[in-house]
Write a protein that holds these residues in place. Sequence first.
Motif, PDB file in Angstrom:
ATOM      1  N   PRO A 199       0.839  -1.217   0.000  1.00 33.53           N
ATOM      2  CA  PRO A 199       0.000   0.000   0.000  1.00 33.53           C
ATOM      3  C   PRO A 199       0.869   1.259   0.000  1.00 33.53           C
ATOM      4  CG  PRO A 199       0.114  -0.961   2.201  1.00 33.53           C
ATOM      5  CD  PRO A 199       0.892  -1.863   1.308  1.00 33.53           C
ATOM      6  N   THR A 200       0.260   2.352  -0.411  1.00 36.50           N
ATOM      7  CA  THR A 200       0.970   3.630  -0.377  1.00 36.50           C
ATOM      8  C   THR A 200       1.194   4.024   1.078  1.00 36.50           C
ATOM      9  OG1 THR A 200      -0.399   4.180  -2.254  1.00 36.50           O
ATOM     10  CG2 THR A 200       0.909   5.977  -1.323  1.00 36.50           C
ATOM     11  N   ALA A 201       2.388   4.498   1.379  1.00 39.85           N
ATOM     12  CA  ALA A 201       2.683   4.870   2.771  1.00 39.85           C
ATOM     13  C   ALA A 201       1.752   5.976   3.218  1.00 39.85           C
ATOM     14  CB  ALA A 201       4.125   5.327   2.884  1.00 39.85           C
ATOM     15  N   THR A 202       1.217   5.824   4.442  1.00 38.76           N
ATOM     16  CA  THR A 202       0.314   6.864   4.946  1.00 38.76           C
ATOM     17  C   THR A 202       0.913   7.598   6.137  1.00 38.76           C
ATOM     18  OG1 THR A 202      -0.774   5.236   6.314  1.00 38.76           O
ATOM     19  CG2 THR A 202      -1.812   5.726   4.206  1.00 38.76           C
ATOM     20  N   ILE A 203       2.216   7.382   6.369  1.00 42.78           N
ATOM     21  CA  ILE A 203       2.847   8.163   7.444  1.00 42.78           C
ATOM     22  C   ILE A 203       3.829   9.141   6.816  1.00 42.78           C
ATOM     23  CG2 ILE A 203       2.617   6.464   9.283  1.00 42.78           C
ATOM     24  CD1 ILE A 203       5.480   5.614   8.728  1.00 42.78           C
ATOM     25  N   PRO A 204       4.025  10.273   7.433  1.00 45.13           N
ATOM     26  CA  PRO A 204       4.909  11.279   6.849  1.00 45.13           C
ATOM     27  C   PRO A 204       6.319  10.742   6.688  1.00 45.13           C
ATOM     28  CG  PRO A 204       3.771  12.120   8.792  1.00 45.13           C
ATOM     29  CD  PRO A 204       3.499  10.679   8.719  1.00 45.13           C
ATOM     30  N   GLU A 205       6.975  11.176   5.611  1.00 41.65           N
ATOM     31  CA  GLU A 205       8.340  10.724   5.398  1.00 41.65           C
ATOM     32  C   GLU A 205       9.249  11.293   6.468  1.00 41.65           C
ATOM     33  OE1 GLU A 205       9.573  11.782   1.517  1.00 41.65           O
ATOM     34  OE2 GLU A 205       7.876  10.755   0.592  1.00 41.65           O
ATOM     35  N   ILE A 207      -4.921  29.348   9.936  1.00 39.46           N
ATOM     36  CA  ILE A 207      -4.845  28.757   8.588  1.00 39.46           C
ATOM     37  C   ILE A 207      -3.435  28.213   8.337  1.00 39.46           C
ATOM     38  CG2 ILE A 207      -4.998  29.271   6.114  1.00 39.46           C
ATOM     39  CD1 ILE A 207      -7.170  31.376   6.920  1.00 39.46           C
ATOM     40  N   ALA A 208      -2.420  28.995   8.738  1.00 45.36           N
ATOM     41  CA  ALA A 208      -1.029  28.555   8.525  1.00 45.36           C
ATOM     42  C   ALA A 208      -0.745  27.272   9.309  1.00 45.36           C
ATOM     43  CB  ALA A 208      -0.073  29.666   8.953  1.00 45.36           C
ATOM     44  N   SER A 209      -1.242  27.195  10.548  1.00 42.46           N
ATOM     45  CA  SER A 209      -1.014  25.993  11.372  1.00 42.46           C
ATOM     46  C   SER A 209      -1.710  24.785  10.772  1.00 42.46           C
ATOM     47  CB  SER A 209      -1.539  26.211  12.791  1.00 42.46           C
ATOM     48  OG  SER A 209      -0.846  27.239  13.408  1.00 42.46           O
ATOM     49  N   LEU A 210      -2.922  25.021  10.255  1.00 41.45           N
ATOM     50  CA  LEU A 210      -3.650  23.911   9.635  1.00 41.45           C
ATOM     51  C   LEU A 210      -2.869  23.370   8.433  1.00 41.45           C
ATOM     52  CD1 LEU A 210      -6.210  22.175   9.403  1.00 41.45           C
ATOM     53  CD2 LEU A 210      -7.234  23.988   8.043  1.00 41.45           C
ATOM     54  N   LEU A 211      -2.320  24.301   7.640  1.00 41.01           N
ATOM     55  CA  LEU A 211      -1.584  23.873   6.446  1.00 41.01           C
ATOM     56  C   LEU A 211      -0.289  23.159   6.831  1.00 41.01           C
ATOM     57  CD1 LEU A 211      -2.093  26.970   4.122  1.00 41.01           C
ATOM     58  CD2 LEU A 211      -3.232  24.746   4.014  1.00 41.01           C
ATOM     59  N   TRP A 212       0.435  23.715   7.846  1.00 40.66           N
ATOM     60  CA  TRP A 212       1.740  23.131   8.186  1.00 40.66           C
ATOM     61  C   TRP A 212       1.587  21.859   9.027  1.00 40.66           C
ATOM     62  CZ3 TRP A 212       6.635  23.301   6.675  1.00 40.66           C
ATOM     63  CH2 TRP A 212       7.579  22.637   7.470  1.00 40.66           C
ATOM     64  N   ARG A 232       2.575  18.328   7.540  1.00 36.96           N
ATOM     65  CA  ARG A 232       3.175  17.337   8.446  1.00 36.96           C
ATOM     66  C   ARG A 232       2.211  16.178   8.717  1.00 36.96           C
ATOM     67  NH1 ARG A 232       6.775  15.904   8.454  1.00 36.96           N
ATOM     68  NH2 ARG A 232       7.466  15.559  10.593  1.00 36.96           N
ATOM     69  N   GLN A 233       1.044  16.234   8.080  1.00 41.01           N
ATOM     70  CA  GLN A 233       0.054  15.146   8.130  1.00 41.01           C
ATOM     71  C   GLN A 233      -0.338  14.773   9.569  1.00 41.01           C
ATOM     72  OE1 GLN A 233       1.538  12.027   5.599  1.00 41.01           O
ATOM     73  NE2 GLN A 233       1.152  13.236   3.782  1.00 41.01           N
ATOM     74  N   PHE A 251      -8.227  13.138   6.705  1.00 40.08           N
ATOM     75  CA  PHE A 251      -8.249  14.336   5.842  1.00 40.08           C
ATOM     76  C   PHE A 251      -6.833  14.852   5.639  1.00 40.08           C
ATOM     77  CE2 PHE A 251     -12.461  14.479   7.940  1.00 40.08           C
ATOM     78  CZ  PHE A 251     -13.240  14.306   6.811  1.00 40.08           C
ATOM     79  N   PHE A 252      -6.068  14.909   6.751  1.00 40.32           N
ATOM     80  CA  PHE A 252      -4.708  15.439   6.651  1.00 40.32           C
ATOM     81  C   PHE A 252      -3.854  14.579   5.714  1.00 40.32           C
ATOM     82  CE2 PHE A 252      -5.196  17.129  11.259  1.00 40.32           C
ATOM     83  CZ  PHE A 252      -5.859  18.240  10.784  1.00 40.32           C
ATOM     84  N   ARG A 253      -4.089  13.265   5.717  1.00 40.56           N
ATOM     85  CA  ARG A 253      -3.263  12.367   4.895  1.00 40.56           C
ATOM     86  C   ARG A 253      -3.927  12.050   3.564  1.00 40.56           C
ATOM     87  NH1 ARG A 253      -0.922   8.634   9.877  1.00 40.56           N
ATOM     88  NH2 ARG A 253       0.009  10.413  10.915  1.00 40.56           N
ATOM     89  N   LEU A 254      -5.032  12.719   3.314  1.00 40.11           N
ATOM     90  CA  LEU A 254      -5.764  12.555   2.058  1.00 40.11           C
ATOM     91  C   LEU A 254      -6.051  11.087   1.768  1.00 40.11           C
ATOM     92  CD1 LEU A 254      -3.842  15.207  -0.090  1.00 40.11           C
ATOM     93  CD2 LEU A 254      -5.847  15.538   1.326  1.00 40.11           C
TER      94      LEU A 254
END
Length: 435
Positions: A21-27, A66-71, A76-77, A183-186
């Motif tokens: 499967p595609t990795a779902t944890i941040p690199e 908004i910036a924290s949500l994005l980062w 950072r998932q 949602f964060f990891r799409l």
Amino acid sequence: MAAETPDLMFPVPEFSDHPIPTATIPEVQGEMGPVLDVAILFAALCLASYFTLVSRSRRNVLLLTIASLLWFGFWRQGCVCPIGATQNVALAVFDPTYVVPLAVVAFFILPLVFTLFFGRTFCASVCPLGAMQELIAVRSVAVPRWLDHSLGLVAYIYLGAALIFAATRTGFIICRYDPFIAFFRLGGNTDMLIFGSCILMIGVFVGRPYCRYLCPYGAILRVLSCFSKWRLSIPPGTCINCQLCEDACPYGAIHPPTVAQTPGARRRGKRQFGFALIASPFLVAGFWWLGTTLAVPLAQWHPESRLAEQMRLEELGIAETTTDASDAFRGSPRSVDELYQSALTRRNDFVTLGGLLGAWTGLVIGFKLIYLSVRRRREDYQADRAGCVSCGRCYWYCPVEKVRLGLISDVSEALPAGRTPTGPLVQLTAGGKKP
Ligand code: SF4
Ligand code: SF4
């Protein structure tokens, strides 16, 4: 006897037909990654505290949200996060062999320290889960107080369960049931996507449902926030009791001024306080007993107990198929009797741990009853020390704040038609000082 190598103890299973499967944890970001994360968290906490308490800028709080949500959320998932770090720290405390990275400890501690000084500024605009809910709280309705208080207890019980499960290596349930991680990891489990979508839909009408009723880290922050050295004040000067802040707060975190008590109400209050005080030890004892009766279902969450149950069903011929775990176990040098014995030990452990979780639940309920029975006198509208997430919406609407910012010259310009302030209506000059 020569020590067995890990390969012999746990033979590598045959996975040749298993799709990767595609990795779902941040690199992994390299050596500087965790340092960068901690530095960004620290900077975000400083900015959040400055925006909420010093510059009192709702616009900047929103931009930082908004910036924290994005980062922290999408980039950072959602990992590492202080909410989940609670479990790593709990496991490290109870199991000295578990090594918790320093960055995870920093993520756990930094928001706590900032809360002790500045209130819940982490929740205001740094936490990605809070940010997600903050941005969709557009049509919030007031939750009845009794329901708000009752549901608020769930977060403390969840905290107790999460600590016990983490400390016994049963599982990291905060991460497993993080509503927004998919949602964060799409991508992620369908059940978690449905759960997260439900929380988001509810969040449109009930401000921050996860923060208020589920977040275990938020439960710790609520307590610490009661002791914070500085905290957000709604008007910069004199409160005119116009009630606009209470209307603006989507989280039910503003208390109105109190009215003078009649002698009858005072007597009733004293009786309620006495009842809460007497009932608390019984609640602790009752829930302790209830917790001990939950030992079997609680122990079933532990992987060792689940495996023992699966092996038992397979041995009795009840289970038609084996599982990866039971196949791997058969390839290991452990005997089934050893596994059963281990599962039995777990169950006995959970009699005590279930009792502790029950006692904790009783304690939380008892404390809440005592807290609610104590009457506090207020002459103006005040933010609740525990429940206020420092979002800044209230002072955004406050007429006194608008005068301070020079947006209006008189508080009456910001009052809706028919709204009469009941407090000391003072004419304020720009700058918020009495003329
Ligand atoms: S209550 Fe929990 S989820 Fe909400 S903002 Fe605070 S830490 Fe984040
Ligand atoms: S800052 Fe104001 S609007 Fe926001 S949670 Fe606190 S009291 Fe409510």
